[in-house]
Design a protein around this motif. Structure first.
Motif, PDB file in Angstrom:
ATOM      1  N   GLU A 121       0.957  -1.247  -0.053  1.00  0.00           N
ATOM      2  CA  GLU A 121       0.087  -0.165   0.148  1.00  0.00           C
ATOM      3  C   GLU A 121       0.989   1.250   0.133  1.00  0.00           C
ATOM      4  O   GLU A 121       1.835   1.258   0.638  1.00  0.00           O
ATOM      5  CB  GLU A 121      -0.967  -0.206   1.163  1.00  0.00           C
ATOM      6  N   ASN A 122       0.503   2.194  -0.970  1.00  0.00           N
ATOM      7  CA  ASN A 122       1.482   3.350  -1.219  1.00  0.00           C
ATOM      8  C   ASN A 122       0.471   4.770  -1.321  1.00  0.00           C
ATOM      9  O   ASN A 122      -0.326   4.595  -1.999  1.00  0.00           O
ATOM     10  CB  ASN A 122       2.301   3.097  -2.354  1.00  0.00           C
ATOM     11  N   ILE A 123       0.696   5.859  -0.332  1.00  0.00           N
ATOM     12  CA  ILE A 123      -0.175   6.841  -0.388  1.00  0.00           C
ATOM     13  C   ILE A 123       0.579   7.992  -0.173  1.00  0.00           C
ATOM     14  O   ILE A 123       1.318   8.073   0.662  1.00  0.00           O
ATOM     15  CB  ILE A 123      -1.343   6.561   0.936  1.00  0.00           C
ATOM     16  N   THR A 124       0.270   8.953  -1.080  1.00  0.00           N
ATOM     17  CA  THR A 124       0.827  10.141  -1.052  1.00  0.00           C
ATOM     18  C   THR A 124      -0.173  11.446  -0.957  1.00  0.00           C
ATOM     19  O   THR A 124      -1.121  11.228  -1.668  1.00  0.00           O
ATOM     20  CB  THR A 124       1.636  10.563  -2.451  1.00  0.00           C
ATOM     21  N   VAL A 125       0.156  12.415  -0.026  1.00  0.00           N
ATOM     22  CA  VAL A 125      -1.045  13.185   0.012  1.00  0.00           C
ATOM     23  C   VAL A 125      -0.051  14.750   0.071  1.00  0.00           C
ATOM     24  O   VAL A 125       0.846  14.811   0.553  1.00  0.00           O
ATOM     25  CB  VAL A 125      -1.547  13.101   1.533  1.00  0.00           C
ATOM     26  N   ARG A 126      -0.826  15.581  -0.510  1.00  0.00           N
ATOM     27  CA  ARG A 126      -0.347  16.907  -0.927  1.00  0.00           C
ATOM     28  C   ARG A 126      -1.568  17.809  -0.391  1.00  0.00           C
ATOM     29  O   ARG A 126      -2.655  17.440  -0.416  1.00  0.00           O
ATOM     30  CB  ARG A 126      -0.150  17.227  -2.367  1.00  0.00           C
ATOM     31  N   ASN A 127      -1.096  18.892   0.114  1.00  0.00           N
ATOM     32  CA  ASN A 127      -2.057  19.941   0.545  1.00  0.00           C
ATOM     33  C   ASN A 127      -1.733  21.129  -0.068  1.00  0.00           C
ATOM     34  O   ASN A 127      -1.161  22.155   0.262  1.00  0.00           O
ATOM     35  CB  ASN A 127      -1.894  20.129   2.107  1.00  0.00           C
ATOM     36  N   PRO A 128      -2.539  21.530  -1.161  1.00  0.00           N
ATOM     37  CA  PRO A 128      -2.498  22.901  -1.957  1.00  0.00           C
ATOM     38  C   PRO A 128      -2.997  24.113  -1.159  1.00  0.00           C
ATOM     39  O   PRO A 128      -2.350  25.141  -1.264  1.00  0.00           O
ATOM     40  CB  PRO A 128      -3.255  22.649  -3.212  1.00  0.00           C
ATOM     41  N   THR A 129      -4.003  23.635  -0.218  1.00  0.00           N
ATOM     42  CA  THR A 129      -4.425  24.762   0.589  1.00  0.00           C
ATOM     43  C   THR A 129      -4.381  24.092   1.939  1.00  0.00           C
ATOM     44  O   THR A 129      -4.376  22.699   2.223  1.00  0.00           O
ATOM     45  CB  THR A 129      -5.752  25.365   0.399  1.00  0.00           C
ATOM     46  N   VAL A 130      -4.787  24.979   3.026  1.00  0.00           N
ATOM     47  CA  VAL A 130      -4.794  24.123   4.501  1.00  0.00           C
ATOM     48  C   VAL A 130      -5.947  23.176   4.404  1.00  0.00           C
ATOM     49  O   VAL A 130      -5.892  22.152   5.259  1.00  0.00           O
ATOM     50  CB  VAL A 130      -5.095  25.447   5.271  1.00  0.00           C
ATOM     51  N   THR A 131      -6.993  23.248   3.776  1.00  0.00           N
ATOM     52  CA  THR A 131      -8.164  22.261   3.729  1.00  0.00           C
ATOM     53  C   THR A 131      -8.369  21.305   2.776  1.00  0.00           C
ATOM     54  O   THR A 131      -9.017  20.354   2.870  1.00  0.00           O
ATOM     55  CB  THR A 131      -9.498  23.069   4.143  1.00  0.00           C
ATOM     56  N   LEU A 132      -7.749  21.556   1.523  1.00  0.00           N
ATOM     57  CA  LEU A 132      -7.875  20.649   0.162  1.00  0.00           C
ATOM     58  C   LEU A 132      -6.734  19.397   0.304  1.00  0.00           C
ATOM     59  O   LEU A 132      -5.354  19.726   0.644  1.00  0.00           O
ATOM     60  CB  LEU A 132      -7.566  21.506  -1.010  1.00  0.00           C
ATOM     61  N   ASN A 133      -7.057  18.279   0.353  1.00  0.00           N
ATOM     62  CA  ASN A 133      -6.284  17.259   0.162  1.00  0.00           C
ATOM     63  C   ASN A 133      -6.261  16.559  -1.082  1.00  0.00           C
ATOM     64  O   ASN A 133      -7.370  16.017  -1.754  1.00  0.00           O
ATOM     65  CB  ASN A 133      -6.528  16.027   1.501  1.00  0.00           C
TER      66      ASN A 133
END
Length: 620
Positions: A550-562
Motif C-alpha cells: 500500500e502506497n499513499i501520497t498526500v499533498r495539501n495545496p491549501t490548508v483544507t484541500l487534500n
C-alpha cells in the motif's frame, strides 16, 4: 461542528481497552424503543410579516439549526432555530427573528401561552447581553435548570427556572465565555469551539485550532468557568465567564506517542494517550471522549480517556465512521451517530486488522469521505458501556420504521450532532436533516425527496423512549480536578507543540504474532508526503495474515484541500479472506474538509469473505 475532522495531530491514538475479556459481560439484548417527533414552530418565508404565529415561525430549510439536550426535568428539550417572517416592531412578535434558543415541550403539554415552544433568547435587552457571541451551537442545559451553554455563551435566568413564567427577557442574561491567551490579558482571547459542559457544571471541554507551517492543527482543552462580573482586562469589557485553570489534553511524554521509532524499527504503543477532537464527557464526568487516530487503518473511532488516570478505552470498532456521542448519566450506555449500515466507508475501511501506518498522512482525507457535502449518512445507535465487541455493534435506535418517505428510519433523513440522553436515562433526543440539493438533484444523479414535514420543513426533532427502563436516580457529581496529571497546564502566550514527526527513512514493524511490515516514509520539506508499506505474512492475532503493498501520497495545496494518490494491493488470508485493491492506475482523491464532496479518479474497493464494497460515485 464537522467543519474539520483534523487528525493531522499525527499521532492521536488509542490504547487497548482497560478491561480484560473476562471483565466484559455479554452484549445486551435489543430493547423496545418508541419514537415520537417533537413539534417545531411553523414554517414561513423570509418576507417580513409572513409569519402569522404569535410565537414565531422558522425557515423551511435550516429552520431547526441544531437540537440540544434535555433540561434536568426531562420534559423539555433545547433547540436552536432560525426564526423568519416576523412582523415589524412595535408588534410584540417582532422579537421572533434570526438565530435563537428555544425550549420545546417533550411531554405533549404547553407553556402558559398555549404554545409548546418558549424562546429563551428572544428580546433579551442589549444591556443584558453585552459581548454576546454569534455562536449558539451545541446547546446544553446546566443541572440547575436555570442556565444553558450555547456556543461560547452562557444564557442565565438568575434565580428563575428557564421553564417558568418568571424567566422573561428582562430577567435573562447572556454572558460570553473568554479564554485568555495573551500574556498581558489583552484582546479578545483565544478561539474556542465545540464546547461541551462537564456534568459538575463548573468546567467545560473545547477544541481550538492553530495554523503552523501551512497546516491546521487541532488541540483539545479543559477549563474551569469563573464568572467575572467586572473585568479590568481583555475584551469584552462586560460581565463574562473567564476560563481558568486551562489544561491541554496532551503532552510530550513518551506515554503520548503512539508510534515509537527505535532506530530502524517502528512499534505501535497501544498504551498511548492522545486526544484529537474532543467530543464530550462521560455521565459521571470521569472520562473525556474523543476522536482518535485509527487503531486499524482507515477506521475512524471514538475513544474515552480517564481524566484522572489516563486509562483509555476504545468505544467503537466498526469499520464505518463514528463521531457524535453521548454517554448516559449512569455511564452504562452510549448513544452514537454512525455511518454503520450505510456501507459509506467500507470500500476503504472494510479490511480489518491492518496497522495504522499510511494513516499518518491519510486520516484527514479518509474521514472526510463520510459525508457528501451537507448530506450525512449517520443513524443513531445505542451501545452499552463496553461498546463494540465481537459481533455486537449496538442497536439502531430508529430501526423499527418501514423505511417509507418520512418514516422514522427513512434513509433520506440523516442523523446530526448531538444525540442526548435524559438525566434519568429513559429517553434520547436527536435531530435529523433531509437530504437536499446539491447532495441530490440537478447534476447529482440522486433525485431529491419531497419532505413530508409540515410546510415542507427539512429538519426534525425526535425523542426515543426506552419503554422497558426504570428512571435512574440522579446522583451528585464529583468535580473535575483543575489539574490533569497527564495533560499540560496552559500558559497564556504559548502554542502547543506541533505534531510528532517521523523522519524520512525505511523502518520495520514486526507483527505481534507473525511476519513484518516494511515502512518507507518520504519527506517533502517539513512534512511527510508519502508512506509506503510492504506486508509479509503480517499478523497481530495469529489468525489472519496480511500480504501485499500500500502506497499513499498526500499533498495539501491549501490548508483544507487534500489531494491523495493511493495504490493498494493487499490480501488477507486465514480466519478472514479479504482484498483491498485499487485500479491499475491507482485511486486519486481530491477532497476539501470544508465541503466533503467526494471527487475521485480510478477506483478503490475492498472484498471481505466474498462481499464487495465499492467507492461512492463522484458527488454522491
Amino acid at each position: 461542528m464537522f467543519l474539520l475532522k483534523v487528525f493531522f495531530l499525527l499521532l492521536q491514538v488509542v490504547t487497548v481497552a482497560v478491561y480484560s475479556r473476562a471483565d466484559i459481560p455479554p452484549p445486551p439484548e435489543p430493547e423496545p424503543i418508541e419514537i415520537i417527533e417533537l413539534p417545531l414552530p411553523p414554517v414561513a418565508s423570509a418576507v417580513e410579516g409572513s409569519c402569522t404565529s404569535g410565537t414565531g415561525c422558522i425557515l423551511q430549510h435550516a429552520g431547526l439549526v441544531q437540537g440540544g439536550s434535555f433540561l434536568p426535568d426531562g420534559n423539555h428539550v433545547i433547540a436552536r432555530v432560525n426564526y423568519t417572517g416576523a412582523p415589524a416592531a412595535p408588534d410584540p412578535a417582532s422579537v421572533y427573528t434570526g438565530d435563537q434558543i428555544i425550549l420545546v415541550k417533550a411531554d405533549g403539554s404547553s407553556f402558559s401561552n398555549g404554545s409548546p415552544f418558549k424562546c429563551i433568547t428572544c428580546g433579551v435587552p442589549q444591556d443584558s447581553s453585552q459581548g454576546k457571541t454569534e455562536a449558539l451551537d451545541y446547546p446544553q442545559a446546566f443541572r440547575d435548570g436555570r442556565r444553558i451553554l450555547a456556543g461560547t455563551n452562557i444564557i442565565d435566568c438568575g434565580e428563575f427556572d428557564l421553564v417558568s413564567d418568571e424567566c422573561t427577557p428582562e430577567s435573562t442574561f447572556i454572558h460570553p465565555i473568554r479564554w485568555n491567551t495573551a500574556v498581558d490579558g489583552s484582546g479578545e482571547g483565544g478561539s474556542i469551539r465545540e464546547l461541551r459542559l462537564h456534568p459538575d457544571n463548573l468546567h467545560i471541554g473545547f477544541n481550538s485550532f492553530t495554523y503552523d507551517a501551512g497546516k491546521l492543527n487541532q488541540y483539545a482543552y479543559t477549563g474551569r468557568l469563573a464568572l467575572n462580573s467586572a473585568p479590568t482586562t481583555g475584551l469584552p469589557m462586560a460581565p463574562r465567564y473567564d476560563l481558568t485553570n486551562v489544561n491541554v489534553l496532551s503532552n510530550n511524554d513518551t506515554r503520548n506517542i503512539p508510534l515509537i521509532v527505535d532506530r530502524d524499527q517502528i512499534r505501535i504503543n497501544t498504551d498511548a494517550i492522545t486526544v484529537g477532537e474532543f467530543r464530550g464527557f462521560s455521565g459521571s464526568g470521569k472520562e473525556a471522549t474523543y476522536i482518535g487516530y485509527p487503531r486499524e487503518s482507515s477506521n475512524i473511532d471514538v475513544f474515552a480517556v480517564d481524566l484522572a488516570t489516563g486509562d483509555v478505552r476504545r468505544l467503537t470498532s466498526h469499520p464505518e465512521y463514528c463521531d457524535p456521542i453521548d454517554i448516559s448519566a449512569d455511564d452504562e450506555w452510549m448513544a452514537i451517530m454512525d455511518t454503520r449500515g450505510s456501507n459509506r466507508q467500507m470500500f476503504m475501511a472494510g479490511m480489518r486488522n491492518v496497522p495504522p501506518l499510511t494513516d499518518i498522512i491519510s486520516t484527514t482525507a479518509t474521514s472526510s469521505t463520510r459525508n457528501n457535502g451537507q448530506r450525512r449518512f449517520f443513524q443513531p445507535y445505542l451501545l452499552d458501556h463496553y461498546g463494540d465487541r465481537d459481533d455486537y455493534y449496538g442497536q439502531q435506535v430508529n430501526a423499527a420504521g418501514d423505511g417509507s418517505p418520512g418514516s422514522i428510519n427513512d434513509p433520506q433523513w440523516n442523523g446530526m450532532a448531538d444525540p442526548r440522553f435524559s438525566l434519568d436515562v429513559t429517553r434520547l433526543v436527536y435531530w435529523q436533516a433531509l437530504v437536499v440539493s446539491p447532495a441530490c438533484g440537478g447534476e447529482n444523479p440522486l433525485p431529491c425527496p419531497n419532505s413530508t414535514e409540515p410546510g415542507g420543513r427539512t429538519e426534525r426533532l425526535m425523542v426515543a423512549h426506552f419503554t422497558s427502563r426504570q428512571p435512574v436516580p440522579v446522583t451528585d457529581i464529583e468535580p473535575l480536578s483543575d489539574t490533569i496529571s497527564w495533560g499540560t497546564p496552559y500558559e497564556p502566550g504559548t502554542v502547543p507543540s506541533r505534531e510528532l514527526f517521523i523522519s524520512g527513512g525505511v523502518y520495520t514493524l514486526y507483527g505481534t504474532a507473525n511476519g513484518s511490515a516494511q515502512v518507507t516514509i518520504v519527506e517533502n520539506g517539513d512534512a511527510i508526503e508519502t508512506v509506503a508499506v510492504t506486508y509479509e505474512s503480517y499478523s497481530d492475532d495469529g489468525l489472519t495474515f496480511l500480504d501485499g503493498t500500500e502506497n499513499i501520497t498526500v499533498r495539501n495545496p491549501t490548508v483544507t484541500l487534500n489531494e491523495v494518490d493511493w495504490y493498494s494491493d493487499l490480501t488477507q488470508r486465514g480466519q478472514t479472506n479479504a482484498t483491498k485493491k485499487t485500479s491499475p492506475d491507482g485511486f486519486h482523491l481530491s477532497i476539501d474538509v470544508n465541503t466533503n464532496i467526494f471527487n475521485a479518479n480510478g477506483t478503490l474497493s475492498t472484498t471481505v469473505n466474498g462481499t464487495l464494497y465499492t467507492q461512492p460515485a463522484n458527488g454522491t
